[in-house]
Motif scaffolding. Structure first.
Motif, PDB file in Angstrom:
ATOM      1  N   SER A 165      33.121  43.422  27.042  1.00 38.22           N
ATOM      2  CA  SER A 165      33.366  44.734  27.242  1.00 38.22           C
ATOM      3  C   SER A 165      34.127  44.846  28.728  1.00 38.22           C
ATOM      4  CB  SER A 165      32.068  45.553  27.203  1.00 38.22           C
ATOM      5  OG  SER A 165      31.470  45.550  28.615  1.00 38.22           O
ATOM      6  N   ILE A 166      35.049  45.911  28.616  1.00 35.76           N
ATOM      7  CA  ILE A 166      35.638  46.037  29.888  1.00 35.76           C
ATOM      8  C   ILE A 166      34.866  46.298  31.016  1.00 35.76           C
ATOM      9  CG2 ILE A 166      37.434  47.551  31.074  1.00 35.76           C
ATOM     10  CD1 ILE A 166      38.933  48.010  28.132  1.00 35.76           C
ATOM     11  N   LYS A 167      33.972  47.170  30.890  1.00 35.02           N
ATOM     12  CA  LYS A 167      32.766  47.270  31.932  1.00 35.02           C
ATOM     13  C   LYS A 167      31.999  46.115  32.481  1.00 35.02           C
ATOM     14  CE  LYS A 167      28.923  50.128  33.521  1.00 35.02           C
ATOM     15  NZ  LYS A 167      28.092  51.162  33.056  1.00 35.02           N
ATOM     16  N   ASN A 168      31.629  45.053  31.487  1.00 34.66           N
ATOM     17  CA  ASN A 168      31.304  43.916  31.913  1.00 34.66           C
ATOM     18  C   ASN A 168      32.294  43.127  32.574  1.00 34.66           C
ATOM     19  OD1 ASN A 168      28.677  44.507  30.965  1.00 34.66           O
ATOM     20  ND2 ASN A 168      29.012  43.360  28.964  1.00 34.66           N
ATOM     21  N   HIS A 169      33.452  43.124  32.171  1.00 34.21           N
ATOM     22  CA  HIS A 169      34.330  42.124  32.855  1.00 34.21           C
ATOM     23  C   HIS A 169      34.659  42.577  34.478  1.00 34.21           C
ATOM     24  CE1 HIS A 169      38.351  40.519  33.501  1.00 34.21           C
ATOM     25  NE2 HIS A 169      39.098  41.556  33.636  1.00 34.21           N
ATOM     26  N   TYR A 170      34.768  43.952  34.581  1.00 31.80           N
ATOM     27  CA  TYR A 170      34.748  44.783  35.911  1.00 31.80           C
ATOM     28  C   TYR A 170      33.575  44.501  36.850  1.00 31.80           C
ATOM     29  CZ  TYR A 170      39.384  46.657  35.620  1.00 31.80           C
ATOM     30  OH  TYR A 170      40.798  46.729  35.305  1.00 31.80           O
ATOM     31  N   VAL A 171      32.562  44.595  36.095  1.00 37.31           N
ATOM     32  CA  VAL A 171      31.156  44.251  36.875  1.00 37.31           C
ATOM     33  C   VAL A 171      30.984  42.864  37.386  1.00 37.31           C
ATOM     34  CG1 VAL A 171      28.396  44.396  36.842  1.00 37.31           C
ATOM     35  CG2 VAL A 171      30.067  46.217  35.850  1.00 37.31           C
ATOM     36  N   ASP A 172      31.180  42.030  36.499  1.00 38.43           N
ATOM     37  CA  ASP A 172      31.167  40.489  36.745  1.00 38.43           C
ATOM     38  C   ASP A 172      31.978  40.265  37.843  1.00 38.43           C
ATOM     39  OD1 ASP A 172      29.256  40.242  34.595  1.00 38.43           O
ATOM     40  OD2 ASP A 172      30.648  39.310  33.225  1.00 38.43           O
ATOM     41  N   SER A 173      33.272  40.890  37.684  1.00 39.39           N
ATOM     42  CA  SER A 173      34.329  40.414  38.761  1.00 39.39           C
ATOM     43  C   SER A 173      33.872  40.682  40.098  1.00 39.39           C
ATOM     44  CB  SER A 173      35.815  40.805  38.316  1.00 39.39           C
ATOM     45  OG  SER A 173      36.028  40.143  37.398  1.00 39.39           O
ATOM     46  N   PHE A 174      33.250  42.263  40.109  1.00 43.44           N
ATOM     47  CA  PHE A 174      32.788  42.641  41.403  1.00 43.44           C
ATOM     48  C   PHE A 174      31.762  41.941  42.093  1.00 43.44           C
ATOM     49  CE2 PHE A 174      29.840  45.065  43.703  1.00 43.44           C
ATOM     50  CZ  PHE A 174      30.622  45.746  44.735  1.00 43.44           C
ATOM     51  N   LEU A 175      30.915  41.488  41.147  1.00 39.15           N
ATOM     52  CA  LEU A 175      29.723  40.602  41.762  1.00 39.15           C
ATOM     53  C   LEU A 175      30.221  39.351  42.383  1.00 39.15           C
ATOM     54  CD1 LEU A 175      27.154  41.254  38.943  1.00 39.15           C
ATOM     55  CD2 LEU A 175      27.149  42.165  41.051  1.00 39.15           C
ATOM     56  N   SER A 201      31.010  48.922  47.090  1.00 41.74           N
ATOM     57  CA  SER A 201      30.505  49.071  45.767  1.00 41.74           C
ATOM     58  C   SER A 201      30.556  50.581  45.287  1.00 41.74           C
ATOM     59  CB  SER A 201      28.920  48.517  45.799  1.00 41.74           C
ATOM     60  OG  SER A 201      28.396  48.816  44.572  1.00 41.74           O
ATOM     61  N   LYS A 202      30.237  51.450  46.316  1.00 41.74           N
ATOM     62  CA  LYS A 202      30.679  52.995  45.867  1.00 41.74           C
ATOM     63  C   LYS A 202      31.708  53.333  45.387  1.00 41.74           C
ATOM     64  CE  LYS A 202      30.201  56.542  48.523  1.00 41.74           C
ATOM     65  NZ  LYS A 202      29.706  57.488  49.561  1.00 41.74           N
ATOM     66  N   LEU A 203      32.887  52.719  46.083  1.00 41.58           N
ATOM     67  CA  LEU A 203      34.159  53.063  45.932  1.00 41.58           C
ATOM     68  C   LEU A 203      34.705  52.273  44.708  1.00 41.58           C
ATOM     69  CD1 LEU A 203      35.480  52.631  49.579  1.00 41.58           C
ATOM     70  CD2 LEU A 203      35.297  54.631  48.471  1.00 41.58           C
ATOM     71  N   TYR A 204      34.208  51.048  44.652  1.00 42.96           N
ATOM     72  CA  TYR A 204      34.654  50.156  43.433  1.00 42.96           C
ATOM     73  C   TYR A 204      34.034  50.978  41.988  1.00 42.96           C
ATOM     74  CZ  TYR A 204      35.382  46.145  40.390  1.00 42.96           C
ATOM     75  OH  TYR A 204      35.661  45.176  39.566  1.00 42.96           O
ATOM     76  N   ASN A 205      32.676  51.497  42.220  1.00 44.04           N
ATOM     77  CA  ASN A 205      32.116  52.146  40.864  1.00 44.04           C
ATOM     78  C   ASN A 205      32.902  53.261  40.545  1.00 44.04           C
ATOM     79  OD1 ASN A 205      30.351  50.006  40.221  1.00 44.04           O
ATOM     80  ND2 ASN A 205      28.696  50.904  41.695  1.00 44.04           N
TER      81      ASN A 205
END
Length: 112
Positions: A7-17, A45-49
């Motif tokens: 999922s796109i969300k997982n892609h962004y979350v994984d990259s953020f981590l 994290s807050k800004l990224y989310n």
């Protein structure tokens, strides 16, 4: 076995981590205190989310619509830049300098 697309969300979350851990390691190696490191991490994290949620609202899980959105790394760098441009008096000038250096190093080879 059929591969289920990420999922796109997982892609962004994984990259953020990954990016967040790299930043923490970089700041830590420059002897930034744990308190300041956690404050920086929380704010980014807050800004990224917030930015990620806006992308998800406009794209859903349609990878084709993602072409006009910022990549996870660009989004991460934008959040660092936004943190540096805002008044966060609890972030030392030394930490700001290091964050700016980290951000500029990434920007120098990123494709916008």
């Amino acid at each position: 076995m059929t591969r289920v697309p990420k999922s796109i969300k997982n892609h962004y979350v994984d990259s953020f981590l990954i990016n967040s851990e790299n930043l923490k390691s970089f700041l830590s190696s420059h002897e930034i205190s744990n308190t300041e490191l956690e404050d920086v991490s929380f704010t980014i994290s807050k800004l990224y989310n917030q930015k990620m949620e806006a992308i998800l609202e406009s794209c859903g899980n349609d990878w084709a619509r993602l072409d006009s959105a910022s990549s996870p790394l660009i989004l991460f760098v934008q959040c660092i830049d936004e943190l540096l441009s805002e008044d966060h008096s609890n972030i030392s000038s030394r930490c700001r300098f290091i964050l700016n250096s980290f951000s500029k190093t990434l920007e120098s080879w990123m494709i916008w």
